[in-house]
Scaffold this active site. Structure first.
Site, PDB file in Angstrom:
ATOM      1  N   ARG A 125     -22.010  -3.108   5.601  1.00  0.00           N
ATOM      2  CA  ARG A 125     -21.387  -2.567   6.834  1.00  0.00           C
ATOM      3  C   ARG A 125     -19.987  -3.125   7.090  1.00  0.00           C
ATOM      4  O   ARG A 125     -19.511  -3.105   8.222  1.00  0.00           O
ATOM      5  CB  ARG A 125     -22.263  -2.797   8.067  1.00  0.00           C
ATOM      6  N   LYS A 147      -6.465   3.725   6.164  1.00  0.00           N
ATOM      7  CA  LYS A 147      -7.232   4.911   5.775  1.00  0.00           C
ATOM      8  C   LYS A 147      -7.839   4.662   4.409  1.00  0.00           C
ATOM      9  O   LYS A 147      -7.130   4.280   3.470  1.00  0.00           O
ATOM     10  CB  LYS A 147      -6.328   6.139   5.695  1.00  0.00           C
ATOM     11  N   GLU A 189       7.213   9.581  -0.642  1.00  0.00           N
ATOM     12  CA  GLU A 189       6.758   9.051   0.654  1.00  0.00           C
ATOM     13  C   GLU A 189       7.919   8.345   1.382  1.00  0.00           C
ATOM     14  O   GLU A 189       7.993   8.386   2.609  1.00  0.00           O
ATOM     15  CB  GLU A 189       5.578   8.082   0.468  1.00  0.00           C
ATOM     16  N   LYS A 231       6.067   2.746   8.573  1.00  0.00           N
ATOM     17  CA  LYS A 231       4.661   3.180   8.611  1.00  0.00           C
ATOM     18  C   LYS A 231       3.868   2.322   9.594  1.00  0.00           C
ATOM     19  O   LYS A 231       3.055   2.845  10.376  1.00  0.00           O
ATOM     20  CB  LYS A 231       4.036   3.123   7.213  1.00  0.00           C
ATOM     21  N   GLU A 241      -4.932   8.230  14.522  1.00  0.00           N
ATOM     22  CA  GLU A 241      -4.326   9.545  14.339  1.00  0.00           C
ATOM     23  C   GLU A 241      -4.751  10.550  15.410  1.00  0.00           C
ATOM     24  O   GLU A 241      -5.177  11.655  15.118  1.00  0.00           O
ATOM     25  CB  GLU A 241      -4.659  10.084  12.925  1.00  0.00           C
ATOM     26  N   ARG A 245       0.695   9.584  14.731  1.00  0.00           N
ATOM     27  CA  ARG A 245       0.441   9.200  13.333  1.00  0.00           C
ATOM     28  C   ARG A 245       0.404  10.434  12.432  1.00  0.00           C
ATOM     29  O   ARG A 245       0.706  10.352  11.231  1.00  0.00           O
ATOM     30  CB  ARG A 245      -0.875   8.413  13.213  1.00  0.00           C
ATOM     31  N   ASN A 249       1.925  13.019   8.054  1.00  0.00           N
ATOM     32  CA  ASN A 249       1.398  14.087   7.191  1.00  0.00           C
ATOM     33  C   ASN A 249       2.444  15.135   6.857  1.00  0.00           C
ATOM     34  O   ASN A 249       2.102  16.195   6.328  1.00  0.00           O
ATOM     35  CB  ASN A 249       0.194  14.760   7.856  1.00  0.00           C
ATOM     36  N   HIS A 252       2.093  17.204   3.792  1.00  0.00           N
ATOM     37  CA  HIS A 252       0.771  16.937   3.225  1.00  0.00           C
ATOM     38  C   HIS A 252      -0.208  18.095   3.359  1.00  0.00           C
ATOM     39  O   HIS A 252      -1.135  18.192   2.555  1.00  0.00           O
ATOM     40  CB  HIS A 252       0.181  15.667   3.848  1.00  0.00           C
ATOM     41  N   HIS A 256      -1.461  18.736  -0.033  1.00  0.00           N
ATOM     42  CA  HIS A 256      -2.852  18.523  -0.449  1.00  0.00           C
ATOM     43  C   HIS A 256      -3.421  19.787  -1.077  1.00  0.00           C
ATOM     44  O   HIS A 256      -4.179  19.724  -2.046  1.00  0.00           O
ATOM     45  CB  HIS A 256      -3.719  18.117   0.757  1.00  0.00           C
ATOM     46  N   HIS A 268       0.439  13.209  -6.487  1.00  0.00           N
ATOM     47  CA  HIS A 268       0.444  13.291  -5.020  1.00  0.00           C
ATOM     48  C   HIS A 268       1.879  13.441  -4.503  1.00  0.00           C
ATOM     49  O   HIS A 268       2.176  14.301  -3.685  1.00  0.00           O
ATOM     50  CB  HIS A 268      -0.209  12.029  -4.452  1.00  0.00           C
TER      51      HIS A 268
HETATM   52  N1  LIG Z   1      -4.734   5.606   2.464  1.00  0.00           N
HETATM   53  C1  LIG Z   1      -3.580   6.169   2.704  1.00  0.00           C
HETATM   54  O1  LIG Z   1      -3.027   6.060   3.799  1.00  0.00           O
HETATM   55  C2  LIG Z   1      -2.912   6.941   1.606  1.00  0.00           C
HETATM   56  C3  LIG Z   1      -1.576   7.308   1.744  1.00  0.00           C
HETATM   57  C4  LIG Z   1      -0.963   7.961   0.683  1.00  0.00           C
HETATM   58  C5  LIG Z   1      -1.685   8.245  -0.475  1.00  0.00           C
HETATM   59  N2  LIG Z   1      -2.988   7.892  -0.551  1.00  0.00           N
HETATM   60  C6  LIG Z   1      -3.771   8.164  -1.766  1.00  0.00           C
HETATM   61  O2  LIG Z   1      -3.184   7.478  -2.845  1.00  0.00           O
HETATM   62  C7  LIG Z   1      -3.525   8.158  -4.057  1.00  0.00           C
HETATM   63  C8  LIG Z   1      -2.301   8.243  -4.935  1.00  0.00           C
HETATM   64  O3  LIG Z   1      -1.942   6.931  -5.255  1.00  0.00           O
HETATM   65  P1  LIG Z   1      -0.986   6.602  -6.482  1.00  0.00           P
HETATM   66  O4  LIG Z   1       0.113   7.570  -6.506  1.00  0.00           O
HETATM   67  O5  LIG Z   1      -0.695   5.154  -6.389  1.00  0.00           O
HETATM   68  O6  LIG Z   1      -1.882   6.973  -7.760  1.00  0.00           O
HETATM   69  P2  LIG Z   1      -2.875   6.138  -8.699  1.00  0.00           P
HETATM   70  O7  LIG Z   1      -3.564   5.092  -7.969  1.00  0.00           O
HETATM   71  O8  LIG Z   1      -3.706   7.151  -9.417  1.00  0.00           O
HETATM   72  O9  LIG Z   1      -1.876   5.474  -9.747  1.00  0.00           O
HETATM   73  C9  LIG Z   1      -1.186   6.305 -10.639  1.00  0.00           C
HETATM   74  C10 LIG Z   1      -1.384   5.864 -12.088  1.00  0.00           C
HETATM   75  O10 LIG Z   1      -0.550   4.740 -12.343  1.00  0.00           O
HETATM   76  C11 LIG Z   1      -1.325   3.668 -12.910  1.00  0.00           C
HETATM   77  N3  LIG Z   1      -0.698   2.439 -12.453  1.00  0.00           N
HETATM   78  C12 LIG Z   1      -0.764   1.914 -11.215  1.00  0.00           C
HETATM   79  N4  LIG Z   1       0.041   0.854 -11.110  1.00  0.00           N
HETATM   80  C13 LIG Z   1       0.612   0.689 -12.318  1.00  0.00           C
HETATM   81  C14 LIG Z   1       1.555  -0.248 -12.834  1.00  0.00           C
HETATM   82  N5  LIG Z   1       2.117  -1.188 -12.070  1.00  0.00           N
HETATM   83  N6  LIG Z   1       1.921  -0.131 -14.131  1.00  0.00           N
HETATM   84  C15 LIG Z   1       1.401   0.866 -14.910  1.00  0.00           C
HETATM   85  N7  LIG Z   1       0.524   1.784 -14.474  1.00  0.00           N
HETATM   86  C16 LIG Z   1       0.136   1.683 -13.182  1.00  0.00           C
HETATM   87  C17 LIG Z   1      -2.718   3.909 -12.412  1.00  0.00           C
HETATM   88  O11 LIG Z   1      -3.656   3.311 -13.260  1.00  0.00           O
HETATM   89  C18 LIG Z   1      -2.805   5.435 -12.423  1.00  0.00           C
HETATM   90  O12 LIG Z   1      -3.115   5.865 -13.714  1.00  0.00           O
HETATM   91  C19 LIG Z   1      -4.050   9.526  -3.650  1.00  0.00           C
HETATM   92  O13 LIG Z   1      -5.436   9.530  -3.868  1.00  0.00           O
HETATM   93  C20 LIG Z   1      -3.740   9.618  -2.167  1.00  0.00           C
HETATM   94  O14 LIG Z   1      -4.705  10.371  -1.465  1.00  0.00           O
HETATM   95  C21 LIG Z   1      -3.605   7.230   0.458  1.00  0.00           C
HETATM   96 ZN   LIG Z   2       0.940  10.855   0.962  1.00  0.00          ZN
END
Ligand SMILES: NC(=O)c1ccc[n+]([C@@H]2O[C@H](COP(=O)([O-])OP(=O)(O)OC[C@H]3O[C@@H](n4cnc5c(N)ncnc54)[C@H](O)[C@@H]3O)[C@@H](O)[C@H]2O)c1
Ligand SMILES: [Zn+2]
Length: 370
Positions: A125, A147, A189, A231, A241, A245, A249, A252, A256, A268
């Site tokens: 939990r 999030k 972003e 942010k 949100e 907040r 988006n 997005h 999305h 993304h």
């Molecule tokens: N929680 C939130 O507020 C929020 C906000 C924006 C995006 N997101 C989420 O984030 C995700 C996208 O994240 P992302 O773009 O970081 O993608 P990701 O986590 O898939 O990373 C992209 C790729 O890069 C690789 N990688 C990561 N760091 C590396 C490094 N330093 N060197 C070499 N390779 C590396 C990873 O293994 C992966 O293959 C989506 O699922 C999105 O929904 C969440």
């Molecule tokens: Zn985003």
């Protein structure tokens, strides 16, 4: 020891935390964790791409600070951001007899961060959670704000929870191994933050984007601190949100849908870059944004090596997917629109035809921005 560091404090009422940014911080992560946890054990979650690059350094650091680590390695990639992928992670930490005070560290991009955060929110939990983001996107966006969640075949992030981190530790030097396409994705972003909150920041990014692209770590440290500050301010004003907040988006709702329908062949950041162009198109039609500022947005997106056109997906499928978004209320799609630069508005009254026209506007290269 890390070099000169920047700290952004996130003053949330129930769970304030610090975001620390410093080149070399990965090797000091154990000490940083010790300052927020007196636990004996620690869980580390990373993915198959990051593990060979950075896991040993993190393990050494946490052991030096007196933690006994247990590790779970996820298959890399958004296509694995699902509930079934998480079951072995719960198994690992439950069989390691974790307690409610045992922190979990997410070492990775936004996918690892969102998934680890969801495990941290639900394991026993709720256990403490620390983010060590390794992509620019995760550094400036995903790691801040609490999030967490996973995707469902019906759409992105449809299963999730809010769970704030106890600390965020950012070492910009890890960006050296990030594939350029992922670096560009993170810049989407950054562009978004400037469009919705900071017209001067937008100008500064226009002037200095080449320093980000060439991995100037001093510049990236400042850029990351600037972005997490934007942010954090938005998140603190509206943690769940209910209001402003949602400005985060921007791009997005379109993005999305593009990401889902493309089956994640667009990253993304690429998806939301196209989505921001769609939003700018709508904003111009509603006279919220000038054509000049629309062109600046498109130009900055292109200068970050992100797409502003060339979408080849079935637009009706994308439109349909937009109506599946979890931000749909009473069948109306809520769209964040830019305008003027530095500001955003939320509208739920955009006719379907205009949404479709916006998508059509990014299918070909608009001649006026060539
Ligand atoms: N929680 C939130 O507020 C929020 C906000 C924006 C995006 N997101 C989420 O984030 C995700 C996208 O994240 P992302 O773009 O970081 O993608 P990701 O986590 O898939 O990373 C992209 C790729 O890069 C690789 N990688 C990561 N760091 C590396 C490094 N330093 N060197 C070499 N390779 C590396 C990873 O293994 C992966 O293959 C989506 O699922 C999105 O929904 C969440
Ligand atoms: Zn985003």
């Amino acid at each position: 020891m890390p070099q000169a560091q920047k700290v952004v404090h996130v003053p949330l009422d129930d769970c304030p935390y610090d975001i620390t940014i410093a080149t070399g911080l990965l090797d000091d992560a154990g000490n940083a964790l010790r300052s927020v946890s007196d636990a004996r054990r620690v869980g580390i979650v990373t993915d198959t791409t990051i593990a060979p690059l950075y896991l040993n350094r993190l393990i050494t650091s946490v052991k030096t600070a007196g933690f006994d680590p247990a590790v779970a390695i996820l298959p890399a990639g958004e296509q694995n951001k699902t509930l079934p992928t998480l079951l072995p992670v719960y198994d690992t930490f439950l069989s390691a007899k974790f307690e409610r005070s045992t922190p979990l560290i997410a070492l990775g991009g936004g996918v690892v961060g969102d998934m680890t955060g969801f495990v941290a929110a639900t394991l026993l939990r709720g256990v403490p959670f620390v983010q060590i983001p390794t992509t620019l996107l995760a550094m400036v966006d995903a790691s801040v704000g609490g999030k967490t969640g996973v995707d469902h075949p019906a759409g992105k992030n449809l299963i999730g929870s809010f769970h704030q981190p106890a600390a965020v530790l950012i070492d910009p030097a890890v960006l050296r191994t990030l594939p350029p396409r992922q670096l560009h994705s993170g810049l989407a972003e950054c562009i978004k933050h400037e469009i919705i909150r900071d017209a001067d920041g937008f100008c500064a990014l226009e002037a200095h984007i080449s320093r980000a692209l060439s991995l100037d770590l001093d510049y990236l440290t400042d850029l990351i601190a600037h972005n997490v500050a934007i942010k954090a301010k938005v998140v603190v004003a509206d943690p769940f949100e209910h209001g402003e907040r949602a400005h985060l988006n921007l791009g997005h709702t379109f993005g999305h849908a593009i990401e889902t329908v493309s089956d994640y062949t667009y990253t993304h950041g690429e998806s939301i870059a196209l989505g921001m162009c769609c939003a700018a198109y709508v904003a111009v039609q509603l006279q919220l944004l000038s054509v000049t500022d629309q062109q600046r947005i498109i130009r900055l997106i292109r200068s970050a090596n992100l797409p502003a056109s060339g979408l080849t997906l079935d637009l009706d499928l994308v439109l349909e997917s937009m109506f599946f978004d979890k931000k749909v209320q009473s069948g109306r799609v809520r769209i964040v629109l830019p305008g003027p630069l530095g500001h955003a508005v939320i509208r739920s009254d955009i006719p379907r035809d205009l949404l479709r026209a916006a998508l059509a506007s990014v299918t070909a290269s608009p001649p006026h921005v060539r």
